[in-house]
Scaffold this motif. Structure first.
Motif, PDB file in Angstrom:
ATOM      1  N   GLN A  93       5.422   1.688   3.797  1.00  0.00           N
ATOM      2  CA  GLN A  93       4.565   1.474   2.485  1.00  0.00           C
ATOM      3  C   GLN A  93       5.289   0.990   1.371  1.00  0.00           C
ATOM      4  O   GLN A  93       5.049  -0.231   0.755  1.00  0.00           O
ATOM      5  N   LYS A  94       6.419   1.793   1.203  1.00  0.00           N
ATOM      6  CA  LYS A  94       7.318   1.416   0.233  1.00  0.00           C
ATOM      7  C   LYS A  94       7.923   0.014   0.023  1.00  0.00           C
ATOM      8  O   LYS A  94       8.111  -0.679  -1.152  1.00  0.00           O
ATOM      9  N   LYS A  95       8.474  -0.566   1.304  1.00  0.00           N
ATOM     10  CA  LYS A  95       8.915  -1.919   1.283  1.00  0.00           C
ATOM     11  C   LYS A  95       7.920  -2.740   1.156  1.00  0.00           C
ATOM     12  O   LYS A  95       8.389  -3.861   0.517  1.00  0.00           O
ATOM     13  N   VAL A  96       6.707  -2.574   1.760  1.00  0.00           N
ATOM     14  CA  VAL A  96       5.766  -3.678   1.713  1.00  0.00           C
ATOM     15  C   VAL A  96       5.386  -3.930   0.112  1.00  0.00           C
ATOM     16  O   VAL A  96       5.130  -4.936  -0.397  1.00  0.00           O
ATOM     17  N   VAL A  97       4.985  -2.633  -0.658  1.00  0.00           N
ATOM     18  CA  VAL A  97       4.724  -2.766  -2.016  1.00  0.00           C
ATOM     19  C   VAL A  97       5.752  -3.240  -2.857  1.00  0.00           C
ATOM     20  O   VAL A  97       5.566  -4.341  -3.698  1.00  0.00           O
ATOM     21  N   LYS A 176      -1.928  -8.491  -6.067  1.00  0.00           N
ATOM     22  CA  LYS A 176      -2.184  -7.322  -6.921  1.00  0.00           C
ATOM     23  C   LYS A 176      -3.102  -6.256  -6.123  1.00  0.00           C
ATOM     24  O   LYS A 176      -2.973  -5.138  -6.087  1.00  0.00           O
ATOM     25  N   HIS A 177      -4.286  -6.966  -5.645  1.00  0.00           N
ATOM     26  CA  HIS A 177      -5.193  -6.289  -4.932  1.00  0.00           C
ATOM     27  C   HIS A 177      -4.324  -5.909  -3.667  1.00  0.00           C
ATOM     28  O   HIS A 177      -4.787  -4.349  -3.358  1.00  0.00           O
ATOM     29  N   ARG A 178      -3.800  -6.505  -2.952  1.00  0.00           N
ATOM     30  CA  ARG A 178      -3.068  -6.219  -1.623  1.00  0.00           C
ATOM     31  C   ARG A 178      -1.994  -4.902  -1.989  1.00  0.00           C
ATOM     32  O   ARG A 178      -2.068  -4.183  -1.124  1.00  0.00           O
ATOM     33  N   MET A 179      -1.498  -4.903  -3.165  1.00  0.00           N
ATOM     34  CA  MET A 179      -0.486  -3.845  -3.208  1.00  0.00           C
ATOM     35  C   MET A 179      -1.386  -2.539  -3.700  1.00  0.00           C
ATOM     36  O   MET A 179      -0.972  -1.567  -3.049  1.00  0.00           O
ATOM     37  N   MET A 180      -2.329  -2.538  -4.225  1.00  0.00           N
ATOM     38  CA  MET A 180      -3.115  -1.377  -4.374  1.00  0.00           C
ATOM     39  C   MET A 180      -3.958  -0.979  -3.222  1.00  0.00           C
ATOM     40  O   MET A 180      -3.855   0.002  -2.591  1.00  0.00           O
ATOM     41  N   GLU A 181      -4.154  -1.949  -2.176  1.00  0.00           N
ATOM     42  CA  GLU A 181      -4.975  -1.489  -1.075  1.00  0.00           C
ATOM     43  C   GLU A 181      -3.686  -0.950  -0.174  1.00  0.00           C
ATOM     44  O   GLU A 181      -4.086  -0.132   0.837  1.00  0.00           O
ATOM     45  N   ASN A 186      -4.990   0.561   3.250  1.00  0.00           N
ATOM     46  CA  ASN A 186      -5.497  -0.524   3.864  1.00  0.00           C
ATOM     47  C   ASN A 186      -4.762  -1.814   3.816  1.00  0.00           C
ATOM     48  O   ASN A 186      -4.117  -2.325   3.035  1.00  0.00           O
ATOM     49  N   ILE A 187      -4.467  -2.168   5.111  1.00  0.00           N
ATOM     50  CA  ILE A 187      -3.168  -3.468   5.370  1.00  0.00           C
ATOM     51  C   ILE A 187      -4.019  -4.728   5.898  1.00  0.00           C
ATOM     52  O   ILE A 187      -3.127  -5.372   6.390  1.00  0.00           O
ATOM     53  N   ASN A 188      -5.233  -4.744   5.691  1.00  0.00           N
ATOM     54  CA  ASN A 188      -5.842  -5.881   6.410  1.00  0.00           C
ATOM     55  C   ASN A 188      -5.660  -7.160   5.440  1.00  0.00           C
ATOM     56  O   ASN A 188      -6.780  -7.530   4.637  1.00  0.00           O
TER      57      ASN A 188
END
Length: 290
Positions: A93-97, A176-181, A186-188
């Protein structure tokens, strides 16, 4: 005719690019299909303009300020989305965010680099429209250095820059929405793109303000008891934009001198009437425009 053709082609482009995105092809194939479809439809509208010209300079300004950027912004938007998906890191998660945040930072730096034009775009200013959105005007200002990114006969440099602003704003909202998801688990990514592409307001904010006052003065909500502040807040929350202070935005509309006070609502009315007339004409004589 230009308005109805533009509306029809833009709707076609929106639906077909979204269909490509949600198709089964790989990223490279989707990118190629998107480029071909975008070039084809943008080519149609540009050829129409090249053949028929504009009714007057105001129509030319509206085309290069509003209409053409809507087409290019769709192409740019999907280009960016595919590029993001291609580079999506594999990891926790940390890397993706962190990846999402770095993409947001890149867009913010782009806005900062073009802060003068971005401010002009965000404020819906019109003072320099006859310089920025008329093709035969000589653009010798130092402000315009480095903006020659498209052929001069298909756009203007600032027109294309506005297209980038529109696209990058939408990409940023999604990031920004994807980062919060991602933080929520939620990774879709693809579902998010489809949802936000449908619901995010990507037109000029002042147009939504016009709509808000139209709803307010015609008493369409809560039997006419809804206040303008509540309506603006509701529309802003619904479409992910900040409409600002209603009284100040009303003053902006009331102070207009070089355009109609209700430009957006007038455009809506004109487009709907043109569509009705065009549909009636096509029933009696088939069109080969698209």
């Amino acid at each position: 005719m230009l308005e109805i053709l533009s509306s029809r082609l833009l709707g076609k482009m929106e639906s077909e690019l979204e269909e490509i995105y949600h198709g089964e092809e790989n990223l490279q194939e989707k990118t190629n299909l998107t480029l071909k479809k975008s070039a084809h439809l943008i080519g149609i509208i540009n050829n129409h303009v090249a053949t028929n010209g504009f009714e007057d300079q105001e129509q030319e300004i509206d085309f290069f300020r509003n209409t053409l950027p809507s087409f290019y912004s769709l192409k740019i938007f999907y280009d960016e989305i595919y590029f993001i998906e291609l580079r999506m890191p594999i990891g926790g998660q940390k890397k993706v965010v962190s990846f999402y945040q770095s993409e947001i930072d890149i867009i913010e730096r782009f806005f900062e680099r073009h802060c003068f034009f971005f401010g002009y775009y965000k404020m819906n200013a019109t003072d320099l429209d006859h310089t920025f959105f008329v093709q035969d005007v000589k653009l010798d200002s130092v402000l315009l250095m480095g903006l020659e990114e498209v052929e001069s006969n298909t756009s203007t440099p600032v027109s294309y820059l506005f297209a980038k602003f529109k696209a990058y704003e939408q990409v940023m909202v999604i990031l920004k929405h994807r980062m919060m998801e991602q933080i929520k688990g939620n990774i879709n990514f693809r579902t998010t793109v489809k949802t936000l592409d449908t619901l995010v307001w990507t037109g000029e904010v002042i147009n939504l303000v016009e709509l808000a006052f139209g709803i307010y003065h015609t008493k369409q909500l809560n039997n006419g008891s809804a206040g303008i502040g509540s309506i603006c807040h509701w529309l802003g929350e619904s479409f992910g934009v900040n409409l600002g202070v209603p009284s100040k935005r009303w003053s902006e509309i009331a102070r207009r001198t070089t355009m109609s006070h209700t430009r957006f609502l007038d455009q809506m009315k004109k487009t709907i009437i043109s569509r009705i007339e065009d549909d009636a004409a096509r029933k009696s004589e088939p069109s080969n425009l698209i």
